[in-house]
Motif scaffolding. Structure first.
Motif, PDB file in Angstrom:
ATOM      1  N   VAL A 139      48.473  57.107  47.911  1.00 25.81           N
ATOM      2  CA  VAL A 139      47.612  56.005  47.512  1.00 25.81           C
ATOM      3  C   VAL A 139      47.876  55.695  46.042  1.00 25.81           C
ATOM      4  CG1 VAL A 139      45.682  57.534  46.941  1.00 25.81           C
ATOM      5  CG2 VAL A 139      45.237  55.139  47.521  1.00 25.81           C
ATOM      6  N   ARG A 140      47.874  54.431  45.697  1.00 28.67           N
ATOM      7  CA  ARG A 140      48.120  54.001  44.312  1.00 28.67           C
ATOM      8  C   ARG A 140      47.078  52.965  43.898  1.00 28.67           C
ATOM      9  NH1 ARG A 140      53.678  54.371  42.584  1.00 28.67           N
ATOM     10  NH2 ARG A 140      54.598  56.169  43.649  1.00 28.67           N
ATOM     11  N   VAL A 141      46.831  52.869  42.604  1.00 30.15           N
ATOM     12  CA  VAL A 141      46.050  51.771  42.039  1.00 30.15           C
ATOM     13  C   VAL A 141      47.016  50.821  41.353  1.00 30.15           C
ATOM     14  CG1 VAL A 141      44.278  51.065  40.388  1.00 30.15           C
ATOM     15  CG2 VAL A 141      44.016  53.196  41.652  1.00 30.15           C
ATOM     16  N   ILE A 142      47.135  49.619  41.883  1.00 22.53           N
ATOM     17  CA  ILE A 142      47.872  48.543  41.211  1.00 22.53           C
ATOM     18  C   ILE A 142      46.990  47.312  41.317  1.00 22.53           C
ATOM     19  CG2 ILE A 142      49.981  47.184  41.059  1.00 22.53           C
ATOM     20  CD1 ILE A 142      51.456  49.338  42.593  1.00 22.53           C
ATOM     21  N   SER A 143      46.577  46.779  40.205  1.00 19.68           N
ATOM     22  CA  SER A 143      45.603  45.689  40.215  1.00 19.68           C
ATOM     23  C   SER A 143      46.287  44.337  40.354  1.00 19.68           C
ATOM     24  CB  SER A 143      44.735  45.753  38.957  1.00 19.68           C
ATOM     25  OG  SER A 143      43.544  45.053  39.160  1.00 19.68           O
ATOM     26  N   ASN A 144      45.542  43.283  40.085  1.00 16.80           N
ATOM     27  CA  ASN A 144      46.037  41.915  40.195  1.00 16.80           C
ATOM     28  C   ASN A 144      46.447  41.381  38.827  1.00 16.80           C
ATOM     29  OD1 ASN A 144      45.076  42.286  42.767  1.00 16.80           O
ATOM     30  ND2 ASN A 144      43.711  40.521  42.757  1.00 16.80           N
ATOM     31  N   PHE A 145      47.185  40.282  38.856  1.00 13.07           N
ATOM     32  CA  PHE A 145      47.381  39.505  37.634  1.00 13.07           C
ATOM     33  C   PHE A 145      47.157  38.044  37.987  1.00 13.07           C
ATOM     34  CE2 PHE A 145      51.672  39.399  39.479  1.00 13.07           C
ATOM     35  CZ  PHE A 145      52.015  38.062  39.338  1.00 13.07           C
ATOM     36  N   THR A 146      46.994  37.246  36.982  1.00  7.69           N
ATOM     37  CA  THR A 146      46.825  35.814  37.191  1.00  7.69           C
ATOM     38  C   THR A 146      47.677  35.061  36.187  1.00  7.69           C
ATOM     39  OG1 THR A 146      45.180  34.053  37.469  1.00  7.69           O
ATOM     40  CG2 THR A 146      44.885  35.535  35.595  1.00  7.69           C
ATOM     41  N   ALA A 147      47.888  33.776  36.440  1.00 10.69           N
ATOM     42  CA  ALA A 147      48.630  32.952  35.497  1.00 10.69           C
ATOM     43  C   ALA A 147      47.854  32.869  34.187  1.00 10.69           C
ATOM     44  CB  ALA A 147      48.836  31.553  36.079  1.00 10.69           C
ATOM     45  N   THR A 148      48.533  33.079  33.072  1.00 12.00           N
ATOM     46  CA  THR A 148      47.855  33.144  31.784  1.00 12.00           C
ATOM     47  C   THR A 148      48.073  31.908  30.912  1.00 12.00           C
ATOM     48  OG1 THR A 148      49.742  34.358  30.865  1.00 12.00           O
ATOM     49  CG2 THR A 148      47.899  35.662  31.717  1.00 12.00           C
ATOM     50  N   GLY A 149      48.873  30.956  31.361  1.00 13.96           N
ATOM     51  CA  GLY A 149      49.114  29.758  30.561  1.00 13.96           C
ATOM     52  C   GLY A 149      47.880  28.873  30.489  1.00 13.96           C
ATOM     53  N   ARG A 150      47.598  28.354  29.315  1.00 13.74           N
ATOM     54  CA  ARG A 150      46.469  27.438  29.136  1.00 13.74           C
ATOM     55  C   ARG A 150      46.841  26.055  29.676  1.00 13.74           C
ATOM     56  NH1 ARG A 150      42.756  29.431  25.133  1.00 13.74           N
ATOM     57  NH2 ARG A 150      42.734  31.688  25.525  1.00 13.74           N
ATOM     58  N   VAL A 151      45.862  25.351  30.235  1.00 14.08           N
ATOM     59  CA  VAL A 151      46.073  24.008  30.767  1.00 14.08           C
ATOM     60  C   VAL A 151      45.078  23.048  30.126  1.00 14.08           C
ATOM     61  CG1 VAL A 151      46.897  24.934  32.976  1.00 14.08           C
ATOM     62  CG2 VAL A 151      44.489  24.284  32.729  1.00 14.08           C
ATOM     63  N   GLU A 152      45.325  21.770  30.317  1.00 15.77           N
ATOM     64  CA  GLU A 152      44.418  20.752  29.792  1.00 15.77           C
ATOM     65  C   GLU A 152      43.141  20.712  30.616  1.00 15.77           C
ATOM     66  OE1 GLU A 152      44.401  15.921  28.835  1.00 15.77           O
ATOM     67  OE2 GLU A 152      46.240  16.945  29.479  1.00 15.77           O
ATOM     68  N   ALA A 153      42.024  20.591  29.943  1.00 15.44           N
ATOM     69  CA  ALA A 153      40.733  20.558  30.623  1.00 15.44           C
ATOM     70  C   ALA A 153      40.565  19.259  31.417  1.00 15.44           C
ATOM     71  CB  ALA A 153      39.602  20.689  29.610  1.00 15.44           C
ATOM     72  N   VAL A 154      39.918  19.372  32.571  1.00  7.57           N
ATOM     73  CA  VAL A 154      39.604  18.196  33.365  1.00  7.57           C
ATOM     74  C   VAL A 154      38.580  17.347  32.611  1.00  7.57           C
ATOM     75  CG1 VAL A 154      37.667  19.230  34.629  1.00  7.57           C
ATOM     76  CG2 VAL A 154      39.030  17.444  35.717  1.00  7.57           C
ATOM     77  N   ASP A 155      38.629  16.049  32.789  1.00  9.02           N
ATOM     78  CA  ASP A 155      37.649  15.147  32.190  1.00  9.02           C
ATOM     79  C   ASP A 155      36.295  15.382  32.867  1.00  9.02           C
ATOM     80  OD1 ASP A 155      36.113  13.092  31.187  1.00  9.02           O
ATOM     81  OD2 ASP A 155      37.589  11.516  31.588  1.00  9.02           O
ATOM     82  N   ARG A 156      35.290  15.727  32.089  1.00 11.65           N
ATOM     83  CA  ARG A 156      33.978  16.011  32.674  1.00 11.65           C
ATOM     84  C   ARG A 156      33.406  14.820  33.435  1.00 11.65           C
ATOM     85  NH1 ARG A 156      30.381  19.829  28.678  1.00 11.65           N
ATOM     86  NH2 ARG A 156      31.841  21.581  28.570  1.00 11.65           N
ATOM     87  N   ALA A 157      33.847  13.627  33.090  1.00  9.33           N
ATOM     88  CA  ALA A 157      33.369  12.441  33.804  1.00  9.33           C
ATOM     89  C   ALA A 157      33.742  12.490  35.285  1.00  9.33           C
ATOM     90  CB  ALA A 157      33.944  11.179  33.164  1.00  9.33           C
ATOM     91  N   LYS A 158      34.788  13.228  35.609  1.00  9.30           N
ATOM     92  CA  LYS A 158      35.192  13.363  37.009  1.00  9.30           C
ATOM     93  C   LYS A 158      34.089  13.981  37.846  1.00  9.30           C
ATOM     94  CE  LYS A 158      38.935  15.210  39.890  1.00  9.30           C
ATOM     95  NZ  LYS A 158      40.242  15.919  39.903  1.00  9.30           N
ATOM     96  N   LEU A 159      33.261  14.837  37.225  1.00  7.27           N
ATOM     97  CA  LEU A 159      32.130  15.453  37.917  1.00  7.27           C
ATOM     98  C   LEU A 159      30.805  14.915  37.380  1.00  7.27           C
ATOM     99  CD1 LEU A 159      33.229  19.195  38.337  1.00  7.27           C
ATOM    100  CD2 LEU A 159      33.397  17.304  39.955  1.00  7.27           C
TER     101      LEU A 159
END
Length: 340
Positions: free
Chosen positions: A142-162
Motif C-alpha cells: 500500500v502506498r500514499v500518493i496524493s493528487n495534484f491540480t493545474a497550478t497556472g493562474r487564469v483570468e477571472a470570469v466576469d461577475r456579470a455572467k452570474l
C-alpha cells in the motif's frame, strides 16, 4: 512503459485528477489506454494522449459480464506493464494476470477488500485511507500518493455572467449536489451575511431542495446556481472565498484548485482537509454542519482582506510543496518501475 487504466467515474474532482495524471504521464512518454464510460464530458481531454475504449460496466448489463473477460484478453494481447483500476468498482475488473503490476487507486474509504482480490498494490491519496485499508485486513503493498491540480493562474470570469455586483463579496463552492457535500450549510451561512453572494457550481439530486432552501431563507437573490462548468478555474479566480462544506471528504481536490487560483479557503474539519490544512495558517476550519461557524469565518475574511491574502499565500505554498505535478508524477513513475 505501457499503462492500461480502468475508470468508471462520472464528473467531479476525482475525474479531473484522472485527466491531469493521464496527461502528465503522457508528457513523460508513457503509452496509455483508458477504459471509461460512454459520454464522459472529459473524454476529449485525454483523447490525444491515450487510446480510449468505452464500456457501461453497469449492473444488469451484458457488458458487466463480458468486460472482465475482455480485459484479461486485452492484457494477454497488448502486454501492458501496469494495470491501474480507479476506485473499487473498476478494481473488480482486475484480471488474475501475472504479466503486469496491478494497482488499485483509491480516493475514498473502501467498505470491503473483496474488490481487490487481484490487486498487487493499493494506492491511497491520504494516510487516512491507508489506515482504513489496513484495518480491513490488507496485507499486500500500500502506498500514499496524493493528487495534484493545474497550478497556472487564469483570468477571472466576469461577475456579470452570474448577475453579481462587481464589488460584492463572493463565496463559491462546487461539486455534486448530494447531502454529504453540505451545500445547505453554506446557504444557511450566507443568510446570516447580508450582501454576501454565493456561487454554487454543479448539479445533482439535492438541487431542488437547495433552490427551495434559498427561497425559504430569503436569499434567492444572492445565491447563483451556475451548473456544471468544464473549467471552474475562472470562477475560482473571480471569487473572494472558497468554502468546502462536506461532511465526508477523503482529500478535497477543490481546495487545491482554489489555492492554485489564489483564493482563500474555509473548510469543514472533514478527513482530507484535517490532514493538510492548518486552521489560521493556510485556511480557516469549522465544524461539520456549523452554519454559524461558516458565517463567522467567511465574515472574518470579508472584514479583513489581508487575512484572506495571507491564507491564500500559505495555501499556495502548501499546494506547491505537497501536491505538485512533478512530485506526484514522479511518485507514480517510481511505483510503476519498482515492479516492472
Amino acid at each position: 512503459m505501457k499503462v492500461s487504466h480502468f475508470h468508471f467515474g462520472k464528473d467531479g474532482g476525482a475525474e479531473r485528477f484522472f485527466v491531469h495524471l493521464v496527461n502528465a504521464l503522457a508528457e513523460r512518454g508513457v503509452e496509455q489506454t483508458a477504459t471509461i464510460r460512454p459520454g464522459r464530458s472529459w473524454r476529449r481531454d485525454i483523447e490525444g494522449v491515450a487510446k480510449i475504449r468505452e464500456s457501461h460496466f453497469r449492473n444488469l448489463s451484458l457488458d458487466r459480464i463480458l468486460l472482465p473477460l475482455k480485459v484479461k484478453h486485452m492484457a494477454r494481447r497488448e502486454k501492458p506493464d501496469v494495470l491501474m483500476a480507479w476506485a473499487p468498482r473498476a478494481s473488480e475488473l482486475m484480471p488474475n494476470y501475472r504479466g503486469a503490476f496491478k494497482i488499485s487507486r483509491l480516493g475514498d474509504y473502501p467498505t470491503r477488500l473483496s474488490y481487490f482480490r487481484n490487486t498487487d498494490c493499493i494506492v491511497c491519496n491520504t494516510p487516512g485511507i491507508v489506515e482504513r485499508v489496513r484495518d480491513l485486513g490488507w496485507t499486500r503493498e500500500v502506498r500514499v500518493i496524493s493528487n495534484f491540480t493545474a497550478t497556472g493562474r487564469v483570468e477571472a470570469v466576469d461577475r456579470a455572467k452570474l448577475d453579481t455586483p462587481a464589488d460584492a463579496p463572493v463565496v463559491m463552492s462546487m461539486g455534486r449536489f448530494v447531502e454529504r457535500k453540505g451545500f445547505h450549510t453554506l446557504i444557511e451561512a450566507v443568510a446570516r451575511l447580508p450582501g454576501v453572494y454565493l456561487w454554487l457550481l454543479g448539479d445533482g439530486e439535492e438541487g431542488d431542495n437547495l433552490h427551495k432552501l434559498s427561497s425559504d431563507l430569503g436569499v434567492s437573490d444572492r445565491v447563483r446556481f451556475a451548473g456544471w462548468q468544464k473549467d471552474t478555474r475562472p470562477y475560482l479566480a473571480a471569487a473572494d472565498i472558497f468554502a468546502m462544506s462536506s461532511s465526508h471528504e477523503p482529500l478535497g481536490n477543490v481546495i487545491l484548485e482554489s489555492w492554485a487560483q489564489g483564493t482563500p479557503v474555509v473548510s469543514t474539519r472533514s478527513e482530507g482537509p484535517k490532514w493538510f490544512m492548518r486552521d489560521g495558517e493556510n485556511g480557516l476550519m469549522v465544524e461539520i454542519g456549523d452554519a454559524e461557524g461558516f458565517a463567522h469565518a467567511i465574515g472574518q475574511i470579508v472584514a479583513d482582506p489581508t487575512l484572506g491574502t495571507r491564507l491564500a499565500e500559505r495555501g499556495h505554498e502548501t499546494l506547491i510543496r505537497q501536491f505538485s505535478k512533478e512530485a506526484i508524477t514522479d511518485a507514480y513513475l517510481r511505483l510503476f518501475a519498482s515492479k516492472t
